[in-house]
Design a protein around this motif. Sequence first.
Motif, PDB file in Angstrom:
ATOM      1  N   HIS A   1     -17.477  21.584 -19.315  1.00  0.00           N
ATOM      2  CA  HIS A   1     -16.919  20.301 -19.769  1.00  0.00           C
ATOM      3  C   HIS A   1     -15.406  20.272 -19.544  1.00  0.00           C
ATOM      4  CE1 HIS A   1     -20.492  18.374 -21.419  1.00  0.00           C
ATOM      5  NE2 HIS A   1     -20.851  19.519 -21.960  1.00  0.00           N
TER       6      HIS A   1
ATOM      7  N   SER B   1     -14.624  19.766 -15.912  1.00  0.00           N
ATOM      8  CA  SER B   1     -14.944  18.400 -15.466  1.00  0.00           C
ATOM      9  C   SER B   1     -13.820  17.417 -15.747  1.00  0.00           C
ATOM     10  CB  SER B   1     -16.215  17.914 -16.184  1.00  0.00           C
ATOM     11  OG  SER B   1     -17.309  18.735 -15.831  1.00  0.00           O
TER      12      SER B   1
ATOM     13  N   ALA C   1     -10.646  18.605 -12.795  1.00  0.00           N
ATOM     14  CA  ALA C   1     -10.858  18.718 -11.351  1.00  0.00           C
ATOM     15  C   ALA C   1     -12.078  17.903 -10.974  1.00  0.00           C
ATOM     16  CB  ALA C   1     -11.085  20.191 -10.980  1.00  0.00           C
ATOM     17  N   THR C   2     -12.144  17.444  -9.726  1.00  0.00           N
ATOM     18  CA  THR C   2     -13.346  16.707  -9.335  1.00  0.00           C
ATOM     19  C   THR C   2     -14.515  17.633  -9.035  1.00  0.00           C
ATOM     20  OG1 THR C   2     -12.862  16.612  -6.955  1.00  0.00           O
ATOM     21  CG2 THR C   2     -11.910  14.873  -8.320  1.00  0.00           C
ATOM     22  N   LYS C   3     -14.217  18.896  -8.748  1.00  0.00           N
ATOM     23  CA  LYS C   3     -15.269  19.838  -8.394  1.00  0.00           C
ATOM     24  C   LYS C   3     -14.852  21.249  -8.784  1.00  0.00           C
ATOM     25  CE  LYS C   3     -16.821  18.006  -4.405  1.00  0.00           C
ATOM     26  NZ  LYS C   3     -16.770  17.940  -2.939  1.00  0.00           N
TER      27      LYS C   3
ATOM     28  N   GLU D   1     -27.664  27.664 -13.069  1.00  0.00           N
ATOM     29  CA  GLU D   1     -27.946  26.396 -12.388  1.00  0.00           C
ATOM     30  C   GLU D   1     -28.834  25.493 -13.246  1.00  0.00           C
ATOM     31  OE1 GLU D   1     -27.463  27.883  -7.736  1.00  0.00           O
ATOM     32  OE2 GLU D   1     -29.444  27.880  -8.665  1.00  0.00           O
ATOM     33  N   ASN D   2     -29.797  26.078 -13.929  1.00  0.00           N
ATOM     34  CA  ASN D   2     -30.611  25.290 -14.870  1.00  0.00           C
ATOM     35  C   ASN D   2     -29.746  24.649 -15.940  1.00  0.00           C
ATOM     36  OD1 ASN D   2     -33.064  25.827 -13.715  1.00  0.00           O
ATOM     37  ND2 ASN D   2     -33.734  27.326 -15.231  1.00  0.00           N
TER      38      ASN D   2
ATOM     39  N   MET E   1     -27.780  21.762 -14.673  1.00  0.00           N
ATOM     40  CA  MET E   1     -28.642  20.591 -14.489  1.00  0.00           C
ATOM     41  C   MET E   1     -28.952  19.917 -15.831  1.00  0.00           C
ATOM     42  SD  MET E   1     -32.465  20.441 -12.914  1.00  0.00           S
ATOM     43  CE  MET E   1     -32.137  21.891 -11.897  1.00  0.00           C
ATOM     44  N   ARG E   2     -29.277  20.704 -16.835  1.00  0.00           N
ATOM     45  CA  ARG E   2     -29.563  20.152 -18.156  1.00  0.00           C
ATOM     46  C   ARG E   2     -28.375  19.382 -18.715  1.00  0.00           C
ATOM     47  NH1 ARG E   2     -30.334  23.195 -22.809  1.00  0.00           N
ATOM     48  NH2 ARG E   2     -29.596  25.128 -21.844  1.00  0.00           N
ATOM     49  N   TYR E   3     -27.183  19.916 -18.496  1.00  0.00           N
ATOM     50  CA  TYR E   3     -25.980  19.272 -19.033  1.00  0.00           C
ATOM     51  C   TYR E   3     -25.573  18.058 -18.195  1.00  0.00           C
ATOM     52  CZ  TYR E   3     -25.476  23.948 -21.165  1.00  0.00           C
ATOM     53  OH  TYR E   3     -25.689  25.133 -21.835  1.00  0.00           O
ATOM     54  N   GLY E   4     -26.126  17.930 -17.019  1.00  0.00           N
ATOM     55  CA  GLY E   4     -25.748  16.840 -16.120  1.00  0.00           C
ATOM     56  C   GLY E   4     -24.581  17.211 -15.220  1.00  0.00           C
ATOM     57  N   LEU E   5     -24.050  18.412 -15.389  1.00  0.00           N
ATOM     58  CA  LEU E   5     -22.798  18.755 -14.718  1.00  0.00           C
ATOM     59  C   LEU E   5     -23.008  19.497 -13.399  1.00  0.00           C
ATOM     60  CD1 LEU E   5     -20.735  19.572 -17.918  1.00  0.00           C
ATOM     61  CD2 LEU E   5     -20.815  17.444 -16.620  1.00  0.00           C
TER      62      LEU E   5
ATOM     63  N   GLN F   1     -23.666  18.244 -10.668  1.00  0.00           N
ATOM     64  CA  GLN F   1     -23.021  17.492  -9.582  1.00  0.00           C
ATOM     65  C   GLN F   1     -21.516  17.733  -9.496  1.00  0.00           C
ATOM     66  OE1 GLN F   1     -24.240  13.632 -11.057  1.00  0.00           O
ATOM     67  NE2 GLN F   1     -22.132  12.955 -11.179  1.00  0.00           N
ATOM     68  N   LYS F   2     -20.928  18.244 -10.545  1.00  0.00           N
ATOM     69  CA  LYS F   2     -19.504  18.607 -10.523  1.00  0.00           C
ATOM     70  C   LYS F   2     -19.309  20.042 -10.030  1.00  0.00           C
ATOM     71  CE  LYS F   2     -16.719  16.306 -12.454  1.00  0.00           C
ATOM     72  NZ  LYS F   2     -15.863  15.198 -11.989  1.00  0.00           N
TER      73      LYS F   2
ATOM     74  N   ALA G   1     -13.658  23.815  -3.991  1.00  0.00           N
ATOM     75  CA  ALA G   1     -13.527  23.780  -5.443  1.00  0.00           C
ATOM     76  C   ALA G   1     -12.065  23.562  -5.806  1.00  0.00           C
ATOM     77  CB  ALA G   1     -14.029  25.082  -6.057  1.00  0.00           C
TER      78      ALA G   1
END
Lengths: 232, 232, 232, 232, 232, 232
Positions: free
Chosen positions: D100, D103, D106-108, D123-124, D127-131, D133-134, D172
Motif C-alpha cells: 500500500h 502504491s 510510485a506507479t510501479k 503473488e496470490n 492479487m487478493r489485495y488488488g495490487l 497490477q502495481k 520499477a
Amino acid sequence: MKLLVVNPNTTTSMTNKIAKAARDVARPDTQIVASNSQNGPASIQGFLDVATCIPGLLDEVKQHNDVDAIVVACFDDTGVDAVRCVADVPVLGIGEAAYHAASMLATKFSVITTLSRSVPGLENNLMRYGLAQKCAKVRATDIPVLKLEEGDPATLAKIRAEIEEAITQDKAEAIVLGCAGMADLMQSLSDEFGVPVIDGVASAVCMAEALVAAGLKTSKIGAYAPYDAKDT
Amino acid sequence: MKLLVVNPNTTTSMTNKIAKAARDVARPDTQIVASNSQNGPASIQGFLDVATCIPGLLDEVKQHNDVDAIVVACFDDTGVDAVRCVADVPVLGIGEAAYHAASMLATKFSVITTLSRSVPGLENNLMRYGLAQKCAKVRATDIPVLKLEEGDPATLAKIRAEIEEAITQDKAEAIVLGCAGMADLMQSLSDEFGVPVIDGVASAVCMAEALVAAGLKTSKIGAYAPYDAKDT
Amino acid sequence: MKLLVVNPNTTTSMTNKIAKAARDVARPDTQIVASNSQNGPASIQGFLDVATCIPGLLDEVKQHNDVDAIVVACFDDTGVDAVRCVADVPVLGIGEAAYHAASMLATKFSVITTLSRSVPGLENNLMRYGLAQKCAKVRATDIPVLKLEEGDPATLAKIRAEIEEAITQDKAEAIVLGCAGMADLMQSLSDEFGVPVIDGVASAVCMAEALVAAGLKTSKIGAYAPYDAKDT
Amino acid sequence: MKLLVVNPNTTTSMTNKIAKAARDVARPDTQIVASNSQNGPASIQGFLDVATCIPGLLDEVKQHNDVDAIVVACFDDTGVDAVRCVADVPVLGIGEAAYHAASMLATKFSVITTLSRSVPGLENNLMRYGLAQKCAKVRATDIPVLKLEEGDPATLAKIRAEIEEAITQDKAEAIVLGCAGMADLMQSLSDEFGVPVIDGVASAVCMAEALVAAGLKTSKIGAYAPYDAKDT
Amino acid sequence: MKLLVVNPNTTTSMTNKIAKAARDVARPDTQIVASNSQNGPASIQGFLDVATCIPGLLDEVKQHNDVDAIVVACFDDTGVDAVRCVADVPVLGIGEAAYHAASMLATKFSVITTLSRSVPGLENNLMRYGLAQKCAKVRATDIPVLKLEEGDPATLAKIRAEIEEAITQDKAEAIVLGCAGMADLMQSLSDEFGVPVIDGVASAVCMAEALVAAGLKTSKIGAYAPYDAKDT
Amino acid sequence: MKLLVVNPNTTTSMTNKIAKAARDVARPDTQIVASNSQNGPASIQGFLDVATCIPGLLDEVKQHNDVDAIVVACFDDTGVDAVRCVADVPVLGIGEAAYHAASMLATKFSVITTLSRSVPGLENNLMRYGLAQKCAKVRATDIPVLKLEEGDPATLAKIRAEIEEAITQDKAEAIVLGCAGMADLMQSLSDEFGVPVIDGVASAVCMAEALVAAGLKTSKIGAYAPYDAKDT
C-alpha cells in the motif's frame, strides 16, 4: 469504395433491412454490396447457430473478393476471425463496431439483445475485446430474432422497457442494440430516450469506411497470416 | 460407460494416436469410440481451421447419440460450445481439460503448442475459462501439426527446448502439451523433466469419466438450452 | 486405488456423510479412507476456523502416507496448498473440484453456502483459481454448518430459495453446493431444479481418480517443492 | 499508544531486528511490544510454513489483548485474516503495508524476496489485495530467510543485483523488500539506488499508528465478525 | 513535521472543515497548513471540474515548498500525479488514502459520494489503484458538494440511507465517505452504524505522517521524474 | 462536415504536421480546422504536462463551437473527458482512436512512444479503456517529442529498432505510433515492416467522421452531463 455487408443468416428480409441501414449512413461514393449466406440457419441465436453459419458465410465472402472492406452483420461477430484469415482488407463485426463506438461516447453502456441464450456468447466477446468493463449489462428481451421482422408493437415495448431499466438501474449512458434486426430502431429510440442508441450496422459501415480511408488493413502476420504450404 | 473421442480433423493417423492415448488411461469398463470428421481440414491451425472444421465435427457427433460423454480432441476446443447445445451428456475439450488439471497440480503452467498462428486463439480460450492467470506463457514451437506425425527427432528437440525455457524462464511448475498430436509424449517428457507434463487427451478422457461418475451433465438452461420451435 | 478423504473438522457425523458421498461415486476398485482431524474446530466457518484447523489436518494426512490421492473435504479448500507441500500425489479441495467441474458444464454458476462470514474467503479462492468470472454469485443461507446435520426442513427450504434466486436472478446455469455438509442433497436438488447441482465431495473424489488414472501428480518444483536442509 | 509487533516464526534474532526497525520509526509515545511465536517454524518459507506457524501466532496474540494495533511481521501476511477475527483493533501484515505504501509513492514497484518457493504465495496476496497490477515483478534471490541473519556480503550482493534488474528491466520505480529479515537494509539501499526501498516493518508500524490515530478499527461485521454461540 | 493540506476548490468553508478534520487526528508535533486554490471551481463535481481545478492547485502547492508531505483534499484525487512530478515529499489524495485504509480494515467497502456525475471518475481511480475489487459499489446521494456545507438534516438522511443499503445490499463491511465535505460525519456515523466509516482527510493526514515517519518519499525515476532541459 | 483537430501543446510545427495528416485522410467534403493551445507546455510529456495543458485546450475548444466533432491530437488523450463535458458532438483522443482501430485489425499490438516518463500514463489509459489486454507492450524510444520535429535519422533508427523488437519479441501484429509527432511516418513504416503501423491522427479523424456519419453524439447523461445551476 466498395463494402461487402454480409448477413450470415439466410433471411433476406433481414438482409434488406441491413442494406438499408448501411446505405443510410454510407458515404455517397461508397458502394454497399449487401448479401447473405445461401445456406445455414435462418437466424443466429446462441452457440450452435454461431458455429453452423460459418461455411455459408465463408462461401459468400469468397464471391466478393474485390471489396475494400467486409462487415459481418451479425451481432455475435461470428466468423470474423476466420474471415480475417482469408482477407487482407479490414473485416468488422457489427457487435465489436458498436462496442468500440459506444466506448468513445459514454463511460458505460448496456446491450439490449434478443434471447437469453445469446447473452453468454456476447459476454465472451466483450471479454475478448477488453470492453466488458465498459458494459454495465447485457440484457435479453427474450424476443426471437425473426420476431423482430414482424413489427409487433409488443416487441418494441419490451425493448423500450429494457432501455428504461438500463438507464435507471445499470446507470448506462448509452445503449447498444444487440441484433442486426434492430437496425431500423436506432434513430427513433435515440430521440425518445435522449441517449446514444447505437446500431451495429451503422457503426460497422462507418468504421469500416474509416479504416479504409486511414489506409489501414488487417494484419497478415500472426493470427491472421495467409495459409500456405509450409503450415500443413 | 461409452465415451466418444472425436478428432475434428480428417487425419486418421492422429485419430489412432488419440485413440491409443485415450484407451491407455480409460477405466477398464469404459468403451472408447474414437472417430474423426469425414470432411474438413486435415489439421487445425488457427482461426480459419477452427471455424471450418465445425460442420464435420457436428456431423460426426450426430452419428453417436448413445454415448455417456464426448471429448473434442482438438487443443483449440473448437466447437465445444456448439456440441454442448446438441448434447446433454458432458462435453469436454482437450484444451480445457488439460488447463483444469494443471490448475490443480501446480501454481503456474506453460503451454507448448505448434504454430504461432494458434497462440492467440489459445490465449482467448484461457481468458474465457478464467485460467489465463494460471498460465505463464503459451509457447509456439512452429512445428506444423502434421509434422508431429513424422516422428522427426528435430521435432522432439524443439519441444524439449521450449519445455526447458518454460521451467527456467516462465517459472512454470507444469507443462501442458498444446496439441492432440503430442499425446504420445506425455509420459517420457514427464519422466525426463521431473514435472507434470499434461496431455489433453488423457486429461479429458479421465475428467469426462469423472463427471459421468459424479452424475453430472451439461446444463440445459441458458447458453446450452435445447433449440426448439419457440426460439425461431 | 486408495483415496484419503479427510474432513478437517472434528465432527464425525459430517465425516460419515462425506464418506457415503465419496463411496457413492467412487470406482468399484477405489478404497475410500475417510477420516477427520482429531483436534480443531467442530465446523469451519470463516477465516479463524480456516486457519486453526490446519495442524489437525496435517497430522491426519501424515497418518495416511500410502494413498494415491488426497481430498480435503472442506469447501474453503483450507490447507490444500500446505498439504501439496508434503505430498506428491494429487491433492484436491472440494471447493476447487466443484468449481472446475461447474466450469465445464455451464457458462455460469452460483454457489450456495452456509454463513455470510464464509463468503469473502470463498470469493478469494475463486479469484485465486481464476474462476471468479464463471461464478455469478456466492450466496449465503446463514445456516450454520452443524445445523445442516439436523435435517431441519426449514434448512432445506432456505437452500431451495437461494437456488431459485440463483437461477432467475443470477442467470446461473449450474449450482455449486458450498459446504461438505450438503453432499447428500446433490441428487434430489438436481432432479428438482433441472440444472446441475454440484457437490464438492463427489466432484473431488471423481476428479482425484481422474488425475491418478491420467498418471498425473502434484508438481514438486516451485511452490510445492519438498522442504529440505538447503532451505533453512 | 501500544503496538504489538509479532514475528510468527521462532527466531529471536529476527525478532530483535524487527523490534529495532519498529522502534526506529515509531512515534515517541508509542510503546512497541515485540515478540515471537513460542512454537512453530524457525522461518516462514512457502505454503507449509505459512500454514503451520498460525497456532503459535494466535497464541502469542492472545497474550497481548491490551494493545492498540497489531502488526504481523511476516512478509507473507500469514494469519492476518485470522487475527482480525479475534481483534477489533487494526491488524496489519508487513507485506500489505509495504504494498500500500509503495502504491502511493510510485506507479510501479518490484518485490525482492528470499526463496522462489515463496513467490506464488506473494503473488496470490498481491492479487487478493488488488495490487498485483502495481507490481512489476516478484523477484526471488534464492537466499533462505535465516541466511539473511548471517550478514554475508554475498547475500547483499544478490539483493543489490535484483534491485538493479528491477529498475532497468521491470521499470520499477520503487522496491519492496520482501522479508522481515531485510528490515535493516532499507535506508542504505534507498540511498544507494536513489529510489524508495520500502521495508514492511517500518511501513506497517507507521500505518498501524496512522489507522489508530485516525480512529479506525477492524470491521466487525462480515468476514471478521466475532464468533459466538449462534454460529455453531 | 509540516503538512500541506490543500483543498483544490475555492470554498473556504470547506477548507476550514478540512483543516479541523486534519488537526483532530494529526500528531501533536505536526503543523497542518490548510489552504485552498485561489482560482478555479467552487466545488469539484465531475471530469470538467477535475481538469479545471489543476492550475489553481499547482499554484497553491508552489507557495509551500518547505512541507514534509502534501495532501490533496479532494476525493477525486485530482492532480495528485501532477503534484508528484513537482514534489519529492509524499503526496496523497484523500480518495486513495481512504481506499487503502479501508482495504486493511474490511474485505469489502462501499463509497458514498455526492453527484452521480462523479461516480465514473471515482470508478476509474479505483481501477487504476487496483482497489476496484475491494469496492462493492460507489453510491451517489445526488447531493451537490456545497449543499453539504448547509447542514440540512435531509442531506444527512440521504447519506444514512445509502450507508444502510451499502451494509445490507452490497455486504460492505466498511464505508468510505466520498467527499472532503463529509469529513465531520466520520465519527458519528461510525458510532451509529457500528462499522468503520472512513473519511479521506483523516486517513490521508495520518498516512502522510506515516510515510514521512517511515522515511519514504515519492519516487523520482519514471513517471514522477523531475523535468529538466533534456526532456524538451 | 467540419472537424476541429486541436493540438493541446503550443508547437505550431507539430500542429502543421497534424493538419497535414488529418487532411490526407479526411473525406473530400470534410473541413479540417487545425489549431493549437495558445498557452501551455510546448510538448506533452508525462503527468505534469498532461495536467497543465488543459486550460489552454479548453480555451481553444471554446473558440470553435460550430464543429461536428473534435479530435484532441495528443496521444495521452489529455482533457478528452473534460471536453466531452462541454461538447455534445463526438470527442476523440488520438490515443484511444488508434487503440480501437488496432483492436479491429490485429489480435495484439505494441505502442512505440517517446519518453519513458509517458509510459505509465499511457498504460493507465489502456487500462481505463479496457484495451490493455490487446496491448503487448508500450515501448519508449526515449526521444523527446520535439526532437521528432528535427528529422534526425538517428531518431527514425530508434523507432525502427523498437518496431522490430515489438514484432519479434512482443509478437505484436500491429504497431501503434504513440505520439502525434510521428504522424508522418505511418505510411513508410507500414510499407517497410509489412504490418499495420497506425497513427492516431489519421485514426481519430476517420473515426470521428464515422461517428458523425452514423448519427452518433456524446452521451449527455451521467459523466458528461451538462453543468447547470442545480449541481452547484
